[in-house]
Scaffold this active site. Structure first.
Site, PDB file in Angstrom:
ATOM      1  CG  HIS A   1      26.912  75.020  46.811  1.00 43.80           C
ATOM      2  ND1 HIS A   1      26.407  74.165  45.666  1.00 43.80           N
ATOM      3  CD2 HIS A   1      27.394  74.205  47.662  1.00 43.80           C
ATOM      4  CE1 HIS A   1      26.911  72.976  45.950  1.00 43.80           C
ATOM      5  NE2 HIS A   1      27.282  72.912  47.389  1.00 43.80           N
ATOM      6  CD  GLU A   2      29.327  75.410  51.071  1.00 40.42           C
ATOM      7  OE1 GLU A   2      28.960  74.573  51.940  1.00 40.42           O
ATOM      8  OE2 GLU A   2      29.838  74.896  50.053  1.00 40.42           O
TER       9      GLU A   2
END
Length: 192
Positions: A23-24
């Protein structure tokens, strides 16, 4: 951006760490390819506040105005995390809920406040009095919703295209996050 104190005591499963890493990494990689977006300062999968991780950007100036292109690219960046989850893990999570909320608010402002929708044009639909909005017809709320969705859908498509073209970097950055938990701007740049 306030992200809260680090929560090293929180027990996180390997599956959740992997999801957070992708996600990051998705946010960071997508942002790297956006002309108007700020450079990445730090990426982390150490939980802070309610967030499972974060991607922090360098700030170099106060902005009073944002162009349509800047706002569209901001949407792309916000949706990069969700796009990475879907592409890399073939699943999505609740981790993108704040990103989606912020992106929806930006897209809505673009349509009702800033006159950035070609279909609706240069009108402000942010009236305080509901009767004023009715001036624009019975289906104006439906049209606003459609235009907001167009901005969001286009941004999500753009985020996925960037990530699909850079899968090697998405995997590499995610793996490094799983190893180290935090990556500096300098280390992030080595992937490019």
């Amino acid at each position: 951006m306030t992200i809260g104190l680090q929560k090293h005591s929180r027990v996180i499963s390997d599956k959740e760490k992997k999801l957070t890493a992708y996600h990051e990494a998705g946010h960071a990689i997508v942002s790297k390819f956006l002309e108007t977006h700020l450079d990445v300062k730090e990426i982390s999968i150490i939980p802070r506040g309610a967030a499972g991780g974060y991607t922090m950007y360098k700030t170099n100036e106060d902005k009073y105005y944002r162009s349509k292109i800047e706002m569209e690219e901001w949407l792309v960046s916000l949706l990069g995390g969700r796009a990475a989850e879907q592409i890399a893990l073939n699943d999505i999570s609740t981790g993108a809920s704040n990103d989606i909320e912020v992106a929806t608010g930006i897209a809505k402002d673009m349509v009702i406040k800033y006159g950035m929708s070609e279909r609706i044009g240069l009108v402000n639909l942010e009236q305080k009095n509901p009767y004023e909005r009715a001036t624009f017809g019975d289906n104006i709320d439906e049209l606003v919703g459609q235009e907001v969705k167009v901005f969001i859908d286009n941004a999500y498509k753009a985020a996925k295209e960037i990530l699909l073209a850079n899968m090697d970097k998405l995997h590499a950055v995610s793996e490094r996050l799983l190893e180290k938990e935090t990556i500096s701007a300098e280390e992030f740049e080595t992937f490019f």
